[in-house]
Design a protein around this motif. Structure first.
Motif, PDB file in Angstrom:
ATOM      1  N   UNK A  49      13.915 -49.817  -4.757  1.00 34.05           N
ATOM      2  CA  UNK A  49      14.361 -49.245  -6.037  1.00 34.05           C
ATOM      3  C   UNK A  49      13.388 -48.158  -6.485  1.00 34.05           C
ATOM      4  N   UNK A  50      12.118 -48.432  -6.382  1.00 35.98           N
ATOM      5  CA  UNK A  50      11.105 -47.451  -6.803  1.00 35.98           C
ATOM      6  C   UNK A  50      11.202 -46.186  -5.960  1.00 35.98           C
ATOM      7  N   UNK A  51      11.377 -46.350  -4.653  1.00 32.37           N
ATOM      8  CA  UNK A  51      11.462 -45.185  -3.771  1.00 32.37           C
ATOM      9  C   UNK A  51      12.713 -44.356  -4.064  1.00 32.37           C
ATOM     10  N   UNK A  52      13.831 -45.014  -4.338  1.00 32.39           N
ATOM     11  CA  UNK A  52      15.048 -44.280  -4.696  1.00 32.39           C
ATOM     12  C   UNK A  52      14.834 -43.576  -6.039  1.00 32.39           C
ATOM     13  N   UNK A  53      14.149 -44.236  -6.966  1.00 33.77           N
ATOM     14  CA  UNK A  53      13.832 -43.599  -8.246  1.00 33.77           C
ATOM     15  C   UNK A  53      12.971 -42.364  -8.066  1.00 33.77           C
ATOM     16  N   UNK A  54      11.952 -42.463  -7.226  1.00 32.38           N
ATOM     17  CA  UNK A  54      11.104 -41.296  -6.941  1.00 32.38           C
ATOM     18  C   UNK A  54      11.905 -40.176  -6.291  1.00 32.38           C
ATOM     19  N   UNK A  55      12.784 -40.539  -5.367  1.00 33.10           N
ATOM     20  CA  UNK A  55      13.646 -39.545  -4.736  1.00 33.10           C
ATOM     21  C   UNK A  55      14.493 -38.844  -5.795  1.00 33.10           C
ATOM     22  N   UNK A  56      15.075 -39.634  -6.695  1.00 30.44           N
ATOM     23  CA  UNK A  56      15.917 -39.066  -7.750  1.00 30.44           C
ATOM     24  C   UNK A  56      15.146 -38.121  -8.646  1.00 30.44           C
ATOM     25  N   UNK A  57      13.969 -38.525  -9.039  1.00 33.46           N
ATOM     26  CA  UNK A  57      13.174 -37.687  -9.929  1.00 33.46           C
ATOM     27  C   UNK A  57      12.658 -36.435  -9.215  1.00 33.46           C
ATOM     28  N   UNK A  58      12.295 -36.556  -7.942  1.00 33.32           N
ATOM     29  CA  UNK A  58      11.888 -35.360  -7.185  1.00 33.32           C
ATOM     30  C   UNK A  58      13.060 -34.394  -7.027  1.00 33.32           C
ATOM     31  N   UNK A  59      14.231 -34.951  -6.765  1.00 36.75           N
ATOM     32  CA  UNK A  59      15.434 -34.128  -6.613  1.00 36.75           C
ATOM     33  C   UNK A  59      15.773 -33.431  -7.923  1.00 36.75           C
ATOM     34  N   UNK A  60      15.701 -34.173  -9.024  1.00 34.12           N
ATOM     35  CA  UNK A  60      15.990 -33.622 -10.344  1.00 34.12           C
ATOM     36  C   UNK A  60      14.986 -32.518 -10.673  1.00 34.12           C
ATOM     37  N   UNK A  61      13.716 -32.731 -10.395  1.00 36.09           N
ATOM     38  CA  UNK A  61      12.695 -31.728 -10.667  1.00 36.09           C
ATOM     39  C   UNK A  61      12.929 -30.472  -9.822  1.00 36.09           C
ATOM     40  N   UNK A  62      13.268 -30.653  -8.566  1.00 38.08           N
ATOM     41  CA  UNK A  62      13.551 -29.502  -7.694  1.00 38.08           C
ATOM     42  C   UNK A  62      14.758 -28.725  -8.213  1.00 38.08           C
ATOM     43  N   UNK A  63      15.753 -29.434  -8.731  1.00 35.62           N
ATOM     44  CA  UNK A  63      16.928 -28.760  -9.290  1.00 35.62           C
ATOM     45  C   UNK A  63      16.556 -27.934 -10.519  1.00 35.62           C
ATOM     46  N   UNK A  64      15.680 -28.477 -11.356  1.00 38.94           N
ATOM     47  CA  UNK A  64      15.226 -27.728 -12.531  1.00 38.94           C
ATOM     48  C   UNK A  64      14.520 -26.444 -12.100  1.00 38.94           C
ATOM     49  N   UNK A  65      13.703 -26.544 -11.051  1.00 43.58           N
ATOM     50  CA  UNK A  65      13.004 -25.362 -10.530  1.00 43.58           C
ATOM     51  C   UNK A  65      13.985 -24.367  -9.906  1.00 43.58           C
ATOM     52  N   UNK A  66      14.885 -24.862  -9.069  1.00 43.77           N
ATOM     53  CA  UNK A  66      15.854 -24.000  -8.392  1.00 43.77           C
ATOM     54  C   UNK A  66      16.742 -23.276  -9.396  1.00 43.77           C
ATOM     55  N   UNK A  67      17.173 -23.978 -10.424  1.00 42.62           N
ATOM     56  CA  UNK A  67      18.043 -23.382 -11.442  1.00 42.62           C
ATOM     57  C   UNK A  67      17.280 -22.452 -12.383  1.00 42.62           C
ATOM     58  N   UNK A  68      15.968 -22.475 -12.314  1.00 43.21           N
ATOM     59  CA  UNK A  68      15.123 -21.627 -13.166  1.00 43.21           C
ATOM     60  C   UNK A  68      15.560 -21.736 -14.626  1.00 43.21           C
ATOM     61  N   UNK A  69      15.573 -22.970 -15.127  1.00 43.59           N
ATOM     62  CA  UNK A  69      16.126 -23.198 -16.462  1.00 43.59           C
ATOM     63  C   UNK A  69      15.295 -22.585 -17.578  1.00 43.59           C
ATOM     64  N   UNK A  70      14.072 -22.208 -17.303  1.00 36.17           N
ATOM     65  CA  UNK A  70      13.241 -21.586 -18.333  1.00 36.17           C
ATOM     66  C   UNK A  70      13.531 -20.090 -18.471  1.00 36.17           C
ATOM     67  N   UNK A  71      14.400 -19.571 -17.627  1.00 36.74           N
ATOM     68  CA  UNK A  71      14.648 -18.129 -17.595  1.00 36.74           C
ATOM     69  C   UNK A  71      16.028 -17.759 -18.108  1.00 36.74           C
ATOM     70  N   UNK A  72      16.074 -16.661 -18.855  1.00 37.28           N
ATOM     71  CA  UNK A  72      17.337 -16.048 -19.250  1.00 37.28           C
ATOM     72  C   UNK A  72      18.112 -16.801 -20.298  1.00 37.28           C
ATOM     73  N   UNK A  73      19.369 -16.440 -20.382  1.00 38.72           N
ATOM     74  CA  UNK A  73      20.312 -17.020 -21.332  1.00 38.72           C
ATOM     75  C   UNK A  73      20.454 -18.527 -21.087  1.00 38.72           C
ATOM     76  N   UNK A  74      20.406 -19.294 -22.161  1.00 40.78           N
ATOM     77  CA  UNK A  74      20.435 -20.755 -22.038  1.00 40.78           C
ATOM     78  C   UNK A  74      21.747 -21.266 -21.446  1.00 40.78           C
ATOM     79  N   UNK A  75      22.868 -20.685 -21.830  1.00 36.45           N
ATOM     80  CA  UNK A  75      24.140 -21.141 -21.269  1.00 36.45           C
ATOM     81  C   UNK A  75      24.198 -20.868 -19.767  1.00 36.45           C
ATOM     82  N   UNK A  76      23.757 -19.694 -19.357  1.00 30.28           N
ATOM     83  CA  UNK A  76      23.742 -19.365 -17.930  1.00 30.28           C
ATOM     84  C   UNK A  76      22.797 -20.305 -17.183  1.00 30.28           C
ATOM     85  N   UNK A  77      21.652 -20.620 -17.790  1.00 28.08           N
ATOM     86  CA  UNK A  77      20.705 -21.546 -17.162  1.00 28.08           C
ATOM     87  C   UNK A  77      21.326 -22.932 -17.003  1.00 28.08           C
TER      88      UNK A  77
END
Length: 183
Positions: A49-77
């Motif tokens: 369970x812990x390893x799947x949780x870590x996988x999920x959180x790493x995946x979620x963090x990578x998605x935040x980076x890939x989507x560059x949510x800190x950049x540009x228009x909020x709706x587009x982000x």
């Protein structure tokens, strides 16, 4: 024959996202391995369970980076974030449904760091006049994640076609989150 750890984790996500109380036998069967082989990789349910949780959180963090949510228009982000996250919606469903993860301080810290980034996206969108201001940024973040988890469950159960997932998530969420331009 070597057992692919990533394949075992993927099988665990598939089972645990829909059946949080599934037995290790069910997870091993879904992974195509024996329970003994599963135990050689993960010494027990909590470790898995812990390893799947870590996988999920790493995946979620990578998605935040890939989507560059800190950049540009909020709706587009937000739209970029949905595009990147929807393929892993079942993993998000696991994160949303697994209470054991809240007992782990490291996982809670990782979750808070990532949630703070999404809250900041919604706050920025509110400041840009994109998102409704009478709904807190924290609530918008939680509602988005919960809808994303719902997409994961709906796709797994065949109630939503994968190709319609991003559109369905964004249209439903933004239908309630966007600030109205009419008086």
């Amino acid at each position: 024959m070597a057992i692919d750890r990533d394949s075992v984790l993927a099988a665990a996500v598939g089972v645990l996202s829909r059946q949080p109380t599934a037995h290790l036998d069910e997870i091993a069967r879904a992974a195509g391995i024996s329970r003994a082989s599963l135990h050689r990789i993960f010494p027990g349910r909590e470790a898995l369970i812990r390893e799947v949780g870590l996988l999920g959180l790493r995946t979620y963090n990578a998605a935040l980076d890939t989507a560059a949510i800190e950049e540009g228009d909020a709706e587009a982000a937000l739209r970029r974030l949905a595009e990147v996250l929807v393929p892993d919606a079942a993993l998000c469903a696991f994160l949303a449904g697994e209470n054991q993860l809240f007992d782990d301080a490291e996982l809670c810290t990782l979750w808070e760091e990532q949630d703070a980034r999404v809250r900041a996206l919604f706050l920025r969108g509110q400041q840009q006049g994109v998102f409704r201001i009478e709904l807190s940024a924290g609530w918008l973040s939680e509602a988005f994640f919960d809808l994303l988890a719902g997409v994961g469950w709906a796709v797994q159960d065949g109630r939503l076609a994968p190709r319609d997932s991003v559109f369905s998530l964004i249209e439903l969420f933004l239908g309630g989150a966007l600030r109205s331009t009419s008086p």
